[in-house]
Write an enzyme that holds these catalytic residues in place. Structure first.
Site, PDB file in Angstrom:
ATOM      1  N   HIS A 187      17.321  -1.213 -21.982  1.00  0.00           N
ATOM      2  CA  HIS A 187      18.126  -0.388 -21.378  1.00  0.00           C
ATOM      3  C   HIS A 187      18.165   1.005 -22.211  1.00  0.00           C
ATOM      4  O   HIS A 187      18.589   0.937 -23.435  1.00  0.00           O
ATOM      5  CB  HIS A 187      19.645  -1.095 -21.282  1.00  0.00           C
ATOM      6  CG  HIS A 187      20.469  -0.256 -20.282  1.00  0.00           C
ATOM      7  ND1 HIS A 187      21.527  -0.261 -20.329  1.00  0.00           N
ATOM      8  CD2 HIS A 187      20.171   0.837 -19.629  1.00  0.00           C
ATOM      9  CE1 HIS A 187      22.451   0.135 -19.502  1.00  0.00           C
ATOM     10  NE2 HIS A 187      21.588   1.281 -19.006  1.00  0.00           N
ATOM     11  N   TYR A 228      28.090  -1.854 -18.780  1.00  0.00           N
ATOM     12  CA  TYR A 228      28.830  -1.427 -17.770  1.00  0.00           C
ATOM     13  C   TYR A 228      30.248  -2.419 -18.048  1.00  0.00           C
ATOM     14  O   TYR A 228      30.269  -3.514 -17.453  1.00  0.00           O
ATOM     15  CB  TYR A 228      28.251  -1.861 -16.464  1.00  0.00           C
ATOM     16  CG  TYR A 228      26.681  -1.269 -16.153  1.00  0.00           C
ATOM     17  CD1 TYR A 228      26.549  -0.195 -16.803  1.00  0.00           C
ATOM     18  CD2 TYR A 228      25.938  -1.845 -15.234  1.00  0.00           C
ATOM     19  CE1 TYR A 228      25.244   0.295 -16.381  1.00  0.00           C
ATOM     20  CE2 TYR A 228      24.809  -1.245 -15.056  1.00  0.00           C
ATOM     21  CZ  TYR A 228      24.148  -0.106 -15.634  1.00  0.00           C
ATOM     22  OH  TYR A 228      23.123   0.445 -15.442  1.00  0.00           O
TER      23      TYR A 228
END
Length: 313
Positions: free
Chosen positions: A132, A48
């Site tokens: 992830h 992110y």
């Protein structure tokens, strides 16, 4: 293992400049508004904003009592310095392209990733650590990545361990074949789509695996009171039949004095396996609005009417 998180989870991709730039002041205000609303669970990742989300979250949490909040971050993408120019918009983030992401679910890669995340966050441990998006990396993620997470958990370097994905099939395999504690499931159990309901959620309930529900607005389709004809689904133009279905759901919500986003949040929370709904936040106004979605009750008759109209399984 049931994770101890608040029902409203702060999704920190937005303060990593997801799609558009967010100022430091606005990011801090968003975090403060969420904290003031009682949010104590914050989810982030190196992905992110190429670490920006973790840095901003860490700066906000500095000085706050460590036992009062829960932080999750993720592994699987190593950030390596590079000489890129422009912004990282190809990957969805309006940040300078100073790093490149390298897929790495090896034990060494995971340890390196965790060390870097802890440095950015200014923490000595994270409460939840997730593999992830290992969609194309099952072998390495399961044979090297999971044992590395398991070791970190045994050492007390992390609390709960698990996987975060936009599908339910591979997470189900992790639940069956490993001892993960938690799954962050994005978009596959929502008011519009319940593909994870028949097999995956009962499996999690049986194994005592907590579900952190993300993407509950299906790329924004359920995020507003009314559904536009050009709504997105899975980040692309939504099929016409899905738009019509969402519009019909919105109409039923309106009849019962509820809003579509309110029902979208509360529907997901009704499932006993769901520990938290993680909503992306970019501003103080968004944080306050999202907090309201958890507090206003939805009448049971709404669910009955949705089932009667064939809009809910």
């Amino acid at each position: 293992m049931k994770v101890d998180v608040t029902k409203f989870g702060f999704g920190a991709a937005g303060i990593g400049n997801l799609y558009t730039e967010v100022s430091d002041a606005d990011a801090e205000a968003a975090l403060q508004a969420a904290w003031d609303a009682g949010v104590r669970y914050f989810d982030t990742a190196p992905h992110y904003g190429l670490g920006l989300s973790e840095r901003r979250l860490g700066k906000f949490l500095a000085g706050l009592p460590r036992d009062e909040y829960v932080v999750s971050t993720k592994v699987g993408r190593i950030l390596e310095p590079c000489d890129g120019t422009g912004l990282d918009l190809d990957n969805g983030f309006a940040v300078p392209r100073k790093y490149r992401r390298v897929w790495d679910f090896s034990a060494d890669g995971i340890r390196r990733s965790v060390e870097s995340s802890l440095e950015r966050l200014g923490l000595d441990r994270v409460d939840i650590l997730l593999l992830h998006d290992p969609d194309e990396h099952w072998e390495q993620a399961s044979q090297e990545g999971f044992p590395a997470l398991d070791e970190l958990r045994a050492q007390g370097a992390v609390g709960a361990i698990g996987v975060g994905m936009n599908q339910w099939e591979m997470p189900a395999r992790f639940v069956r074949e490993t001892s993960i504690d938690v799954v962050m499931l994005a978009s596959r159990y929502t008011l519009l789509e319940q593909t994870a309901a028949e097999q995956f959620l009962p499996l999690c309930q049986e194994r005592g695996v907590s579900v952190l529900a993300a993407g509950v607005f299906n790329s924004g389709m359920l995020a507003r009171t009314t559904v536009p004809d050009d709504a997105k689904y899975n980040y692309s133009q939504a099929p016409r039949e899905l738009v019509v279905r969402a519009q019909r759901i919105a109409a039923v919500c309106e009849r019962h004095g509820a809003t579509l986003p309110q029902a979208a949040v509360q529907f997901v929370l009704r499932h006993p396996s769901v520990a938290s709904v993680v909503l992306g936040v970019k501003s103080a106004e968004q944080a306050a609005r999202n907090a309201d979605l958890f507090d206003k009750p939805v009448p049971d008759e709404l669910w009955d009417d949705l089932r009667a109209e064939g809009l809910l399984g």
